[in-house]
Design an enzyme around this catalytic site. Structure first.
Site, PDB file in Angstrom:
ATOM      1  CG  ASP A  92     -17.018 -25.183 -23.662  1.00 52.82           C
ATOM      2  OD1 ASP A  92     -16.884 -24.594 -22.587  1.00 52.82           O
ATOM      3  OD2 ASP A  92     -18.117 -25.250 -24.274  1.00 52.82           O
TER       4      ASP A  92
ATOM      5  CG  ASP B  14     -22.126 -26.720 -14.769  1.00 56.86           C
ATOM      6  OD1 ASP B  14     -22.213 -27.596 -13.886  1.00 56.86           O
ATOM      7  OD2 ASP B  14     -21.059 -26.437 -15.330  1.00 56.86           O
TER       8      ASP B  14
ATOM      9  CD  GLU C 282     -15.904 -32.143 -17.014  1.00 58.85           C
ATOM     10  OE1 GLU C 282     -17.055 -32.553 -16.835  1.00 58.85           O
ATOM     11  OE2 GLU C 282     -15.557 -30.962 -16.759  1.00 58.85           O
TER      12      GLU C 282
HETATM   13  C1  SAM Z   1     -22.701 -30.560 -12.194  1.00 60.01           C
HETATM   14  S1  SAM Z   1     -21.501 -31.536 -12.955  1.00 60.01           S
HETATM   15  C2  SAM Z   1     -22.331 -33.095 -13.243  1.00 60.01           C
HETATM   16  C3  SAM Z   1     -21.377 -34.215 -13.488  1.00 60.01           C
HETATM   17  C4  SAM Z   1     -22.002 -35.569 -13.863  1.00 60.01           C
HETATM   18  N1  SAM Z   1     -22.707 -35.488 -15.130  1.00 60.01           N
HETATM   19  C5  SAM Z   1     -22.926 -36.100 -12.792  1.00 60.01           C
HETATM   20  O1  SAM Z   1     -24.134 -36.135 -13.036  1.00 60.01           O
HETATM   21  O2  SAM Z   1     -22.439 -36.507 -11.737  1.00 60.01           O
HETATM   22  C6  SAM Z   1     -21.492 -30.819 -14.610  1.00 60.01           C
HETATM   23  C7  SAM Z   1     -20.222 -31.125 -15.362  1.00 60.01           C
HETATM   24  O3  SAM Z   1     -20.384 -30.659 -16.694  1.00 60.01           O
HETATM   25  C8  SAM Z   1     -19.182 -30.025 -17.119  1.00 60.01           C
HETATM   26  N2  SAM Z   1     -19.572 -29.076 -18.161  1.00 60.01           N
HETATM   27  C9  SAM Z   1     -20.427 -28.042 -18.014  1.00 60.01           C
HETATM   28  N3  SAM Z   1     -20.561 -27.355 -19.161  1.00 60.01           N
HETATM   29  C10 SAM Z   1     -19.770 -27.979 -20.069  1.00 60.01           C
HETATM   30  C11 SAM Z   1     -19.472 -27.751 -21.437  1.00 60.01           C
HETATM   31  N4  SAM Z   1     -20.018 -26.715 -22.100  1.00 60.01           N
HETATM   32  N5  SAM Z   1     -18.633 -28.583 -22.068  1.00 60.01           N
HETATM   33  C12 SAM Z   1     -18.072 -29.635 -21.401  1.00 60.01           C
HETATM   34  N6  SAM Z   1     -18.301 -29.897 -20.098  1.00 60.01           N
HETATM   35  C13 SAM Z   1     -19.145 -29.095 -19.439  1.00 60.01           C
HETATM   36  C14 SAM Z   1     -18.649 -29.371 -15.866  1.00 60.01           C
HETATM   37  O4  SAM Z   1     -17.263 -29.108 -15.931  1.00 60.01           O
HETATM   38  C15 SAM Z   1     -18.998 -30.411 -14.804  1.00 60.01           C
HETATM   39  O5  SAM Z   1     -17.954 -31.348 -14.616  1.00 60.01           O
END
Ligand code: SAM
Length: 223
Positions: A97, A119, A69
């Site tokens: 990331d 996302d 995360e």
């Molecule tokens: C829309 S939330 C979904 C959270 C969880 N997977 C759920 O289904 O409830 C997407 C999460 O992915 C993380 N995220 C998005 N792109 C990322 C990346 N490149 N590396 C790490 N985390 C990422 C965001 O910070 C966010 O917390």
């Protein structure tokens, strides 16, 4: 998902033994040095508040789980859910990331990758940031073991269609399973563990899409 900045987040994550502070140093050594066993490693990219991964880790002690995360304020929520961090021997967290994935894992080190409600990055010029873009699948190819799989769930039909197209036009990858209504698909829903977003959006009546992707060259491999 981006929560407001939470000042205590960095200190809490620093103090949590399950948060790996220097993951690049673990490349190629996750089994030997971190988990100290030969169990397969499954990772979730964009784990959010962690409900999915914490549930799987409790259900499957024979699998090692790593949650990724990028925001400390979000990872904090997962860490705060742990009742006894030192008992979760098969669970680690990384606050990074996912673009750095190939610096963290060596070829073949990961057996499965979960992407849940990633996302959507709706603007076309941001397509390569989507976790199911060709650019990300190329990273996955560089860390996944033979027979390894990528599992993706979302209620966002536009993102799902994009993801299916990325796979259907790939020389390397193929869809091994796909549903546009997971919760009414007896086979694919078996053993399904819901994420926070899945609970929220399915309660609004949104159908949940799921795909599983594997390498074409792994068709003969059963894991
Ligand atoms: C829309 S939330 C979904 C959270 C969880 N997977 C759920 O289904 O409830 C997407 C999460 O992915 C993380 N995220 C998005 N792109 C990322 C990346 N490149 N590396 C790490 N985390 C990422 C965001 O910070 C966010 O917390």
């Amino acid at each position: 998902m981006r929560l407001r900045n939470i000042p205590r987040a960095d200190a809490v994550l620093d103090a949590c033994p399950l948060v790996v502070k220097e993951p690049v140093a673990c490349r190629g050594k996750w089994n030997t040095d971190i988990f100290q066993n030969e169990h397969p490693i499954h990772i979730e990219i964009g784990m959010g508040k962690g409900q999915f991964l914490l549930t799987l880790a409790a259900q499957n002690p024979q699998v090692n789980y790593i949650g990724i995360e990028r925001y400390s304020s979000v990872l904090l929520r997962a860490v705060e859910k742990l009742e006894a961090p030192l008992d979760a021997r098969n669970l680690r967290f990384l606050c990074i990331d996912a673009t750095t994935l190939t610096d963290i894992f060596s070829p073949g080190e990961v057996r499965r990758i979960y992407l849940n409600f990633s996302d959507p990055w709706p603007k076309a010029r941001h397509a390569r940031r989507r976790l199911t873009s060709k650019e990300y699948f190329s990273r996955y190819d560089r860390v996944l073991a033979s027979g390894g799989q990528v599992e993706f769930k979302t209620d966002n039909r536009g993102l799902f269609d994009f993801s299916v197209e990325q796979l259907e036009t790939s020389d390397l990858w193929e869809l091994t399973a796909c549903t546009y209504d997971l919760h009414h698909d007896g086979l694919m829903n078996e053993g399904n563990v819901m994420t926070e977003y899945e609970e929220k959006f399915s309660s609004l009546g949104n159908p949940i899409c799921k795909l599983i992707a594997g390498r074409k060259s792994d068709r003969h491999i059963c894991i």
